[in-house]
Scaffold this active site. Structure first.
Site, PDB file in Angstrom:
ATOM      1  N   SER A   1      -5.156 -23.705  -0.166  1.00  0.00           N
ATOM      2  CA  SER A   1      -6.121 -24.621  -0.782  1.00  0.00           C
ATOM      3  C   SER A   1      -5.577 -25.216  -2.077  1.00  0.00           C
ATOM      4  CB  SER A   1      -7.436 -23.902  -1.072  1.00  0.00           C
ATOM      5  OG  SER A   1      -8.099 -23.599   0.131  1.00  0.00           O
TER       6      SER A   1
ATOM      7  N   GLN B   1     -10.408 -16.193  -2.551  1.00  0.00           N
ATOM      8  CA  GLN B   1     -10.339 -17.625  -2.884  1.00  0.00           C
ATOM      9  C   GLN B   1      -9.394 -17.905  -4.046  1.00  0.00           C
ATOM     10  OE1 GLN B   1     -14.205 -19.462  -3.459  1.00  0.00           O
ATOM     11  NE2 GLN B   1     -14.521 -19.557  -1.250  1.00  0.00           N
TER      12      GLN B   1
ATOM     13  N   ASP C   1      -5.853 -18.299  -2.912  1.00  0.00           N
ATOM     14  CA  ASP C   1      -5.671 -19.148  -1.733  1.00  0.00           C
ATOM     15  C   ASP C   1      -4.683 -20.286  -2.038  1.00  0.00           C
ATOM     16  OD1 ASP C   1      -5.894 -20.869   0.408  1.00  0.00           O
ATOM     17  OD2 ASP C   1      -8.085 -20.892   0.427  1.00  0.00           O
TER      18      ASP C   1
ATOM     19  N   TYR D   1     -11.745 -23.355  11.306  1.00  0.00           N
ATOM     20  CA  TYR D   1     -10.682 -24.300  11.672  1.00  0.00           C
ATOM     21  C   TYR D   1     -11.071 -25.119  12.894  1.00  0.00           C
ATOM     22  CZ  TYR D   1      -7.673 -21.850   8.387  1.00  0.00           C
ATOM     23  OH  TYR D   1      -7.142 -21.327   7.251  1.00  0.00           O
TER      24      TYR D   1
ATOM     25  N   ARG E   1      -8.893 -16.361   4.288  1.00  0.00           N
ATOM     26  CA  ARG E   1      -9.737 -17.280   3.511  1.00  0.00           C
ATOM     27  C   ARG E   1     -11.145 -16.714   3.379  1.00  0.00           C
ATOM     28  NH1 ARG E   1      -7.372 -23.175   5.081  1.00  0.00           N
ATOM     29  NH2 ARG E   1      -6.941 -23.566   2.917  1.00  0.00           N
TER      30      ARG E   1
HETATM   31  P1  NAD Z   1      -6.258 -27.599   8.143  1.00  0.00           P
HETATM   32  O1  NAD Z   1      -5.189 -27.889   7.148  1.00  0.00           O
HETATM   33  O2  NAD Z   1      -6.039 -26.513   9.123  1.00  0.00           O
HETATM   34  O3  NAD Z   1      -6.600 -28.937   8.969  1.00  0.00           O
HETATM   35  C1  NAD Z   1      -6.945 -30.127   8.310  1.00  0.00           C
HETATM   36  C2  NAD Z   1      -8.087 -30.801   9.026  1.00  0.00           C
HETATM   37  O4  NAD Z   1      -7.646 -31.386  10.246  1.00  0.00           O
HETATM   38  C3  NAD Z   1      -9.255 -29.883   9.408  1.00  0.00           C
HETATM   39  O5  NAD Z   1     -10.427 -30.342   8.764  1.00  0.00           O
HETATM   40  C4  NAD Z   1      -9.332 -30.016  10.922  1.00  0.00           C
HETATM   41  O6  NAD Z   1     -10.664 -29.929  11.401  1.00  0.00           O
HETATM   42  C5  NAD Z   1      -8.733 -31.384  11.142  1.00  0.00           C
HETATM   43  N1  NAD Z   1      -8.312 -31.667  12.525  1.00  0.00           N
HETATM   44  C6  NAD Z   1      -7.683 -30.851  13.411  1.00  0.00           C
HETATM   45  N2  NAD Z   1      -7.499 -31.474  14.593  1.00  0.00           N
HETATM   46  C7  NAD Z   1      -8.007 -32.723  14.466  1.00  0.00           C
HETATM   47  C8  NAD Z   1      -8.104 -33.847  15.346  1.00  0.00           C
HETATM   48  N3  NAD Z   1      -7.650 -33.801  16.591  1.00  0.00           N
HETATM   49  N4  NAD Z   1      -8.692 -34.976  14.874  1.00  0.00           N
HETATM   50  C9  NAD Z   1      -9.169 -35.024  13.612  1.00  0.00           C
HETATM   51  N5  NAD Z   1      -9.092 -34.008  12.742  1.00  0.00           N
HETATM   52  C10 NAD Z   1      -8.525 -32.859  13.148  1.00  0.00           C
HETATM   53  O7  NAD Z   1      -7.633 -27.358   7.375  1.00  0.00           O
HETATM   54  P2  NAD Z   1      -7.895 -26.714   5.927  1.00  0.00           P
HETATM   55  O8  NAD Z   1      -7.778 -27.744   4.881  1.00  0.00           O
HETATM   56  O9  NAD Z   1      -7.071 -25.507   5.806  1.00  0.00           O
HETATM   57  O10 NAD Z   1      -9.440 -26.333   6.072  1.00  0.00           O
HETATM   58  C11 NAD Z   1      -9.913 -25.713   7.243  1.00  0.00           C
HETATM   59  C12 NAD Z   1     -11.235 -25.038   7.009  1.00  0.00           C
HETATM   60  O11 NAD Z   1     -11.100 -23.924   6.153  1.00  0.00           O
HETATM   61  C13 NAD Z   1     -12.307 -25.890   6.400  1.00  0.00           C
HETATM   62  O12 NAD Z   1     -13.507 -25.568   7.053  1.00  0.00           O
HETATM   63  C14 NAD Z   1     -12.354 -25.437   4.988  1.00  0.00           C
HETATM   64  O13 NAD Z   1     -13.590 -25.698   4.379  1.00  0.00           O
HETATM   65  C15 NAD Z   1     -12.117 -23.976   5.181  1.00  0.00           C
HETATM   66  N6  NAD Z   1     -11.673 -23.314   3.981  1.00  0.00           N
HETATM   67  C16 NAD Z   1     -12.315 -22.166   3.593  1.00  0.00           C
HETATM   68  C17 NAD Z   1     -11.909 -21.504   2.453  1.00  0.00           C
HETATM   69  C18 NAD Z   1     -12.602 -20.258   1.996  1.00  0.00           C
HETATM   70  O14 NAD Z   1     -13.660 -19.967   2.461  1.00  0.00           O
HETATM   71  N7  NAD Z   1     -11.991 -19.493   1.114  1.00  0.00           N
HETATM   72  C19 NAD Z   1     -10.858 -21.983   1.724  1.00  0.00           C
HETATM   73  C20 NAD Z   1     -10.216 -23.149   2.144  1.00  0.00           C
HETATM   74  C21 NAD Z   1     -10.633 -23.796   3.278  1.00  0.00           C
END
Ligand code: NAD
Length: 375
Positions: free
Chosen positions: A133, A127, A130, A230, A122
Site C-alpha cells: 500500500s 496496516q 503494508d 482482491y 493485509r
Molecule cells: P491490486 O494491486 O491487486 O489490483 C489493482 C486493482 O486491479 C484491483 O482493484 C483489482 O480489482 C483490479 N482489477 C483486477 N482485474 C481487473 C480487470 N480485469 N479489470 C479491471 N480491474 C481489474 O489491488 P490492491 O491495490 O492491492 O488492492 C486490493 C484490495 O486490497 C482492495 O480491496 C484494497 O482496498 C484492499 N486493501 C486492504 C488493505 C488492508 O485492509 N490492510 C490494505 C491495502 C489494500
C-alpha cells in the site's frame, strides 16, 4: 541487536531501507544501526544525517554486515551480501520471492531467516507495515505526474484571452490503492476522470473522488471480489463485454492509466493493440502492471514505446523509485513497525508463530518454509 543497512545495488533502485528518522526509532527499540556509506544518495539523504541520528556509517558492505543480526533492504540482497551474512541472520526486504528464485536459494543456503515484506498479510494490525500500500499509493500519484509530463497538453481547463484549453480526459483502469491515488491526483490537476474495476466496492470509492465509474455490472461483476479483497480472474465472456464498453471509451481518452493486477497470475490485458491504435496522436498510456505482464498491448518494461499513430506507452518499472525520498520514508517506517515485532528492549525475540511473521517468512533454518514459494 545489531541492525545493518546496505546500499541498494539493483539497477535503477533509488530507494533505501532506513532514514535518519527510522534510525532513531530503531535505536529506541534498543538496537544499534550500521549504515553503508551512500545508502541514502537516491533519496537525498547524506551520510552525515544518518550519523547524526545515531547510526554508524561504514565504508563498505562487508564492514556493515560484519556481526549483523538483521539486514534491512529495499530489494533482495545480492549474492555477495548474502554470503557475507552470519549464519542465522535475519533479512527483511521486498524479496519478490515468487520471481527471484536465486535470491531465495542463496538465502536458504546461507541459513538466513528471510522475510518478504510483500507477504505481510493485509490485516488491520499489519496496516502500518503494508509496503504494497505505501508504495502503490506513491506509484499511483507518480503515474499521473509521468502522464502529465509525457502529454503535450495541459490537464486543467484554462480560460485565457487567447482561448480556452480543454481539460484532459483521464481513464484509470484498476482501482486498488494505486488507482485510487491516480484518480485523486488527476482530479487535483483538473482532469475529467473516469475509472473502471471489476470489484463492485470500487464504484462508490471512484464516485466519492469525483470521478465517473464505468463497468459491465453483471452477475459476474457482483461476485468478482475474493474474501481477501482482491479481484478474481474474469471469464473470457466478461472480458469480451468489458472490451466493447471500454474500447469505445478509450478511443476518446487523452490519458489511460492501468493498474489491474490479480495476485499470483499474469495481469489481464485490458487495452488491446487495436484500442491503442484507435487513440489520438499525443495520447499517453501508463502501464503500472508492466512487470506482471502488462495491461496494455505493446507495453515494454522500463521503456517508453511510441506507436505508429503517435501514442506513448510508458512502462516504467519502479514508479515509487521516481519519488524516492517519500517512498523511502514510508518504506522505512513500514520496516520499523515490522522490526518491532521481533525486537523488544534490545533483544531478539523471534516468534515465528506470530501470524504476520508466519505469513512473511520465506527461508528459515536452511529451508524454504513459505508454502507458496516452495510450490
Ligand atoms: P491490486 O494491486 O491487486 O489490483 C489493482 C486493482 O486491479 C484491483 O482493484 C483489482 O480489482 C483490479 N482489477 C483486477 N482485474 C481487473 C480487470 N480485469 N479489470 C479491471 N480491474 C481489474 O489491488 P490492491 O491495490 O492491492 O488492492 C486490493 C484490495 O486490497 C482492495 O480491496 C484494497 O482496498 C484492499 N486493501 C486492504 C488493505 C488492508 O485492509 N490492510 C490494505 C491495502 C489494500
Amino acid at each position: 541487536v545489531a541492525i545493518a543497512v546496505t546500499r541498494e545495488r539493483r539497477e535503477g533502485e533509488t530507494r533505501c531501507a532506513v532514514t535518519p528518522e527510522t534510525v532513531k526509532k530503531l535505536i529506541a527499540l534498543g538496537a544499534t544501526v550500521s549504515v553503508e556509506a551512500g545508502t541514502g544518495i537516491g533519496s537525498s539523504i547524506p551520510d552525515a544525517d544518518y550519523a547524526e541520528a545515531g547510526a554508524t556509517v561504514k565504508p563498505d558492505t562487508r564492514a556493515v554486515l560484519d556481526g549483523a543480526d538483521v539486514l534491512l533492504k529495499v530489494r533482495g540482497p545480492t549474492a555477495q551480501e548474502t554470503s557475507a551474512l552470519k549464519p542465522g541472520a535475519i533479512v527483511i526486504a521486498m524479496l519478490d520471492a515468487y520471481r527471484e528464485k536465486d535470491t531465495v536459494e542463496a538465502l536458504k543456503g546461507a541459513n538466513a531467516t528471510a522475510f518478504a515484506m510483500e507477504f505481510v498479510p493485509r490485516i488491520t494490525r499489519a496496516q502500518v507495515m503494508d509496503v504494497l500500500s505505501s508504495q502503490a499509493n506513491l506509484a499511483g500519484y507518480r503515474a499521473v505526474i509521468e502522464a502529465a509530463y509525457a502529454f503535450g497538453k495541459g490537464f486543467p481547463m484554462m480560460m485565457t484571452a487567447a482561448g480556452t484549453v480543454a481539460p484532459a480526459k483521464v481513464f484509470v483502469m484498476g482501482v486498488g490503492v494505486a488507482g485510487l491515488q491516480a484518480i485523486a491526483t488527476a482530479r487535483r490537476l483538473g482532469a475529467v476522470v473516469t475509472a473502471t474495476d471489476v470489484r463492485p466496492a470500487t464504484k462508490e470509492q471512484v464516485e466519492s473522488l469525483g470521478a465517473k465509474f464505468l463497468a459491465v455490472e453483471d452477475e459476474e461483476f457482483r461476485n468478482a471480489q475474493t474474501a481477501g479483497g482482491y479481484a478474481k480472474p474474469m471469464s473470457p465472456e466478461y472480458q469480451a463485454k468489458q472490451a466493447v464498453l471500454t474500447g469505445e471509451h478509450i478511443r476518446k481518452q487523452d490519458i489511460v492509466i492501468t493498474t489491474a493486477l490479480i495476485p499470483g497470475r499474469a495481469a489481464p490485458v485490458l487495452v488491446s493493440a487495436e484500442q491503442v491504435a484507435s487513440m489520438k496522436p499525443g495520447s499517453v498510456l501508463i502501464d503500472l502492471a508492466v512487470e506482471a505482464g502488462g495491461n496494455v498491448a505493446g507495453a515494454k518494461a522500463g521503456e517508453v514505446v511510441t506507436t505508429a499513430n503517435g501514442v506513448s506507452i510508458v512502462g516504467y518499472t519502479n514508479l515509487p523509485g521516481r519519488i524516492a525520498a517519500d517512498a523511502s520514508a514510508l518504506y522505512a517506517r513500514n520496516l520499523v513497525a515490522f522490526v518491532g515485532l521481533m525486537v523488544k528492549d534490545g533483544a531478539l525475540t523471534l516468534d515465528l508463530e506470530d501470524e504476520i511473521l508466519k505469513a512473511a517468512v520465506v527461508t528459515h533454518g536452511g529451508a524454504v518454509v513459505h508454502e507458496g514459494v516452495k510450490g
